[in-house]
Design an enzyme around this catalytic site. Structure first.
Site, PDB file in Angstrom:
ATOM      1  N   ASP A   4       1.229   0.663  -8.667  1.00  0.00           N
ATOM      2  CA  ASP A   4       1.700  -0.662  -8.956  1.00  0.00           C
ATOM      3  C   ASP A   4       1.802  -0.803 -10.343  1.00  0.00           C
ATOM      4  OD1 ASP A   4       1.576  -0.804  -6.304  1.00  0.00           O
ATOM      5  OD2 ASP A   4       0.207  -2.557  -6.442  1.00  0.00           O
ATOM      6  N   ASP A  25       5.056  -0.183   3.379  1.00  0.00           N
ATOM      7  CA  ASP A  25       4.017   0.139   2.352  1.00  0.00           C
ATOM      8  C   ASP A  25       2.952   1.186   3.127  1.00  0.00           C
ATOM      9  OD1 ASP A  25       2.275   0.438   0.371  1.00  0.00           O
ATOM     10  OD2 ASP A  25       2.277  -1.858  -0.132  1.00  0.00           O
ATOM     11  N   GLY A  35       5.130   7.289  -4.715  1.00  0.00           N
ATOM     12  CA  GLY A  35       5.500   8.473  -5.519  1.00  0.00           C
ATOM     13  C   GLY A  35       4.963   9.889  -4.743  1.00  0.00           C
TER      14      GLY A  35
HETATM   15  C1  GLA Z   1       0.599  -2.123  -2.824  1.00  0.00           C
HETATM   16  C2  GLA Z   1       2.034  -2.405  -3.004  1.00  0.00           C
HETATM   17  C3  GLA Z   1       2.466  -3.637  -3.850  1.00  0.00           C
HETATM   18  C4  GLA Z   1       2.258  -4.706  -2.803  1.00  0.00           C
HETATM   19  C5  GLA Z   1       1.038  -4.722  -2.269  1.00  0.00           C
HETATM   20  C6  GLA Z   1       0.817  -5.726  -1.265  1.00  0.00           C
HETATM   21  O1  GLA Z   1      -0.153  -2.288  -3.714  1.00  0.00           O
HETATM   22  O2  GLA Z   1       2.368  -1.237  -3.998  1.00  0.00           O
HETATM   23  O3  GLA Z   1       3.830  -3.613  -4.347  1.00  0.00           O
HETATM   24  O4  GLA Z   1       3.171  -4.727  -1.955  1.00  0.00           O
HETATM   25  O5  GLA Z   1       0.555  -3.357  -1.647  1.00  0.00           O
HETATM   26  O6  GLA Z   1      -0.681  -5.868  -0.497  1.00  0.00           O
END
Ligand code: GLA
Length: 395
Positions: free
Chosen positions: A220, A152, A199
Site C-alpha cells: 500500500d 484483494d 506484486g
Molecule cells: C489492502 C489494499 C488496500 C485496501 C485495503 C482495504 O491493504 O492493498 O488498497 O483495499 O486492503 O482493507
C-alpha cells in the site's frame, strides 16, 4: 454476406487462442483500453465510507470538472459488505442500504461504480470475502450494475500459508483469480478486473493470463513522500509488461490528502502519468483546494497518462537523486520527466540525444502550461526539491 474460408479459419483459430493459457490476447474484453481513471474510497475514508459519502463524491466528481477531465470510476473499497442471506447471496451492510439504487445514481451522473472483494473468506478489513461464492457474487455485482471489481488477496493468505510448497501456494492464488475472472465473464457485463495482491510472484508476468485489466505491483501507498517515491520510482523496468487492457498499478493517488507539498504531489502525478498508471484519486473530492484540482485535472499531464499508444514509460538515467524518465507518445513525441528526489533544489543538464532525439527539440513545460519553443542540448535545468520538470518533447 458470406465469410471466405480463410477468414473463417482465422476466426476459429483466434477463438481457440482464448483457451490456451498464456495466449489470451491482452485486450480480449475490450476493457481498460486506457489506464482506468476515477476515485477510490480507501486512501482518505478508510472504513468511514457509506452511501452518502459515495453520492457526495460522485456529485463532486462532476461539479469540480474531474469527470470531464476523464475520471469516470467511483470505487467503493473495503467495508461495504454485510452478511449472506439464506441462499448465500452477499448483502451490503447498513452503511449501504440499496446498492442497485446507488449504482443507478452514479450512472445517472455519467460515471461508473466499482466495488471490492477478496478471493478469501474475509477481506483485509475482516469483512465477508467471496471464497466459495465467486459466481454468486459476480452475478450479484452484475445485477447491481457494478462496472469494476478490485479483488484483494488478503483473506486467502492463511490458505496459502498452509500450502506444502511456495509453488502450491502460488497456484492457490492464481486459481482464485481465474475463478473470479470466469465468474465475471459469465455474467456478460463488462466489469474491469483489478488484481490486488501487492506484486506477489511477479504478477506483471501473468496478470493478463488470469484476465487482469490492472494489477497492483506493490504494497500500500500512504500520504508520505518517502513511500510514494519508493513505490513510483520502484516501477523501473516494468514498462514492457503494460499495454492497452493490462496495466501495472502502483496504487491509488494521494494527491490532495495533505501529507505532501504541492511540489511533491506534482511529482507524484507526473510519475504516475509517465508510468501509464491508473489514475484513481484517493482524496475527498468535496473539499479540494484549487491547487489540488489543478494538479488532478491538468489536461496535458492526463494526456500523457492516457496516450493512445498505451506505452508505459521507464527510467532512462539516474544520477544520484536526479532521475530522468521518458514515455513514448502516439504522435512521435515523448513525455520527459526530470525528477529530483532530493529535498533541496538540484541543477542538472538534459542531454536530448540520450533521450532519442537528434539536434534541437521543441518542448512544452506541462506544469507551467508553457511552450518553451526550440531548445538545444545540453539543456541546464534547476528542479525544486522533491519536484519535477515535466516536458512534452518533439523533434
Ligand atoms: C489492502 C489494499 C488496500 C485496501 C485495503 C482495504 O491493504 O492493498 O488498497 O483495499 O486492503 O482493507
Amino acid at each position: 454476406m458470406t465469410l471466405s474460408r480463410t477468414r473463417l479459419t482465422c476466426i476459429v483459430l483466434a477463438s481457440l487462442l482464448f483457451f490456451i493459457p498464456g495466449f489470451a490476447p491482452a485486450q480480449q474484453d475490450g476493457l481498460a483500453a486506457r489506464p482506468p481513471m476515477g476515485w477510490n474510497s480507501w486512501n482518505h475514508f478508510h472504513r468511514n465510507v457509506d452511501d452518502a459519502t459515495i453520492r457526495a463524491q460522485a456529485e463532486a466528481m462532476v461539479s469540480t470538472g474531474m469527470r470531464d477531465a476523464g475520471y469516470i470510476y467511483i470505487n467503493i473499497d473495503d467495508t461495504w459488505q454485510g452478511t449472506r442471506d439464506a441462499k448465500g447471496n452477499i448483502q451490503p451492510n447498513s452503511k449501504f442500504p440499496d446498492m442497485k439504487a446507488l449504482a443507478d445514481f452514479v450512472h445517472s451522473k455519467g460515471l461508473k461504480l466499482g466495488i471490492y472483494s477478496s478471493p478469501g473468506t474475509t477481506t483485509c478489513a475482516k469483512f465477508e470475502g467471496s471464497y466459495g461464492h465467486e459466481l454468486q457474487d459476480a452475478r450479484t455485482y452484475a445485477a447491481w450494475g457494478i462496472d469494476y471489481l478490485k479483488y484483494d488477496l488478503c483473506g486467502l493468505r492463511d490458505q496459502m500459508k498452509a500450502a506444502p510448497t511456495p509453488e502450491t501456494a502460488n497456484k492457490i492464488m492464481v486459481d482464485s483469480y481465474i475463478k473470479m475472472r470466469d465468474a465475471l465473464r459469465s455474467t456478460g457485463r463488462p466489469i474491469v478486473y483489478s488484481l490486488c495482491q501487492y506484486g506477489n510472484d511477479a504478477v506483471w508476468r501473468w496478470g493478463t493470463t488470469v484476465g487482469g485489466n490492472l494489477w497492483r505491483t506493490t504494497g500500500d501507498i500512504n500520504d508520505h513522500y518517502a513511500r510514494m517515491a519508493e513505490i513510483g520510482f520502484g516501477q523501473a523496468g516494468l514498462s514492457r509488461f503494460a499495454g492497452p487492457g493490462h496495466w501495472n498499478d502502483p496504487d491509488m493517488l494521494e494527491v490532495g490528502n495533505g501529507g505532501m507539498t504541492a511540489e511533491e504531489y506534482r511529482q507524484h502525478m507526473a510519475l504516475w502519468a509517465i508510468l501509464a498508471a491508473p489514475l484513481l484519486a484517493g482524496n475527498d473530492l468535496t473539499t479540494m483546494t484549487p491547487e489540488t484540482i489543478a494538479i488532478l485535472t491538468n489536461r496535458d499531464v492526463i494526456a500523457v497518462d492516457q496516450d493512445a499508444a498505451g506505452k508505459q514509460g521507464d527510467r532512462v538515467s539516474a544520477e544520484g537523486p536526479i532521475e530522468i524518465w521518458t514515455k513514448p507518445l502516439a504522435d512521435g513525441s515523448k513525455a520527459v520527466g526530470v525528477f529530483n528526489r532530493h529535498p533541496s533544489a538540484m541543477t542538472t543538464q538534459v542531454d536530448f540525444a540520450r533521450l532519442g532525439f537528434s539536434g534541437p527539440v521543441k518542448a512544452k513545460d506541462l506544469w507551467l502550461s508553457k511552450d518553451l519553443g526550440t531548445i538545444s542540448a545540453p539543456y541546464a535545468v534547476t528542479v525544486p526539491g522533491h519536484g519535477v520538470l515535466f516536458l512534452r518533447v518533439s523533434q
